[in-house]
Scaffold this motif. Structure first.
Motif, short mmCIF file in Angstrom:
data_model
loop_
_atom_site.label_atom_id
_atom_site.label_comp_id
_atom_site.label_asym_id
_atom_site.label_seq_id
_atom_site.Cartn_x
_atom_site.Cartn_y
_atom_site.Cartn_z
N ASP A 1 0.69 13.04 7.51
CA ASP A 1 1.58 12.01 6.98
C ASP A 1 2.59 11.53 8.02
O ASP A 1 2.97 10.36 8.04
N ALA B 1 0.62 9.03 10.17
CA ALA B 1 0.38 7.79 9.45
C ALA B 1 1.67 6.99 9.30
O ALA B 1 1.69 5.76 9.47
N ALA C 1 2.47 3.39 11.06
CA ALA C 1 2.70 2.26 10.16
C ALA C 1 4.03 1.57 10.45
O ALA C 1 4.16 0.35 10.26
N ALA D 1 -8.33 10.03 11.12
CA ALA D 1 -7.71 9.04 10.23
C ALA D 1 -7.94 7.61 10.71
O ALA D 1 -7.52 6.67 10.04
N LEU E 1 -6.55 5.93 13.07
CA LEU E 1 -5.29 5.24 13.26
C LEU E 1 -5.39 4.33 14.49
O LEU E 1 -6.07 4.66 15.47
#
Length: 274
Positions: free
Chosen positions: A38, A41, A45, A71, A73
């Motif tokens: 998290d 992410a 973001a 993920a 990313l």
């Protein structure tokens, strides 16, 4: 007429530096207590420009590569090829690209600078003095890092606070005013044991030199295996009397490695990332 700062006063930070610091503090507050997936992410973001992850293929970097690639990313993978790396590092580089279906962008030292350095100091002149060693690190690492991070908004690293006393103040996110970006260390509160356990559970490819006592791996002539009871980075530039054991990549314009150590957060259980 503007007043100059007195000898015991700290001049105010430039507006851009202050804005970076506010951003870093906000990211640290928002995601410092989250698990690593998290954190990654959330950090990505919130980025307002390119995100670059610099890997040297160490244990922590391999854990982060596994999470970032898994993920999917939008992160650029980059590495600094100094020309003096262990053969095992190049083999792991290829294995990592094949395992995760990624390409890791290489940055090499300027050949003119390397040639001039060797002419003046000899092929292994970095053993001669701390100044000569730092000059070599500047040529082979610091200058290429500047190119790797050019235009980046967020720099992801594998730093951990317990790697050395000098790194004890590492936070999740910090302002790097010298480079004009936010620097983030998603594993800042992990231990080496936790990173190794994660790698083993998830079959993350790691350097076989780790099992031979090479805990922190840099250039081959500047790295040795550590002895029982020695700190992690004791094998880096072992001939120098300098407990910090740094090459300059993570030192700011003020010469300091990190800010003062913040209060510790309780880390999420390792099982949450399995």
């Amino acid at each position: 007429m503007a007043l100059s700062s007195g000898p015991d006063e700290t001049p105010p930070a430039p507006p851009h530096s202050a804005a970076l610091a506010r951003r870093a503090d906000g990211l640290d507050t928002a995601f410092g207590g989250a698990d690593v997936a998290d954190r990654l992410a959330g950090l990505v973001a919130q980025a307002v420009g390119p995100v670059v992850f610099t890997t040297s293929f160490g244990l922590e970097d391999q854990v982060l590569t596994h999470l970032i690639a898994g993920a999917k990313l939008p992160v650029t993978f980059a590495t600094l090829d100094t020309g003096r790396l262990f053969p095992e590092v190049y083999a792991l580089w290829q294995e990592t690209e094949e395992r995760y279906g990624i390409l890791i962008r290489p940055y090499y030292p300027r050949h003119e600078a390397v040639e001039l350095y060797v002419r003046r100091n000899g092929v292994n002149g970095f053993y001669g003095s701390r100044e000569a060693r730092k000059a070599c690190c500047d040529i082979r690492k610091v200058e290429p890092l500047g190119r790797a991070l050019a235009g980046a908004d967020l720099w992801l690293t594998g730093l951990r606070a317990d790697q050395s006393a000098a790194r004890g103040g590492v936070r999740l996110a910090e302002a790097d005013a010298g480079r004009g970006l936010v620097k983030a260390s998603p594993l800042f509160d992990w231990t080496r044991e936790r990173a190794l356990a994660f790698a083993q559970r998830n079959a993350v490819p790691i350097n076989p030199l780790h099992a031979r006592g090479f805990v922190s791996i840099g250039c081959q002539p500047c790295t040795r295996a550590i002895r029982p009871g020695e700190p992690e980075r004791a094998g880096r530039w072992w001939w120098e009397d300098d407990a910090a054991r740094e090459c300059g990549l993570h030192v700011g314009p003020d010469g300091r490695l990190v800010r003062s150590k913040p209060p510790l957060r309780e880390a999420p259980p390792a099982e949450a990332l399995a």
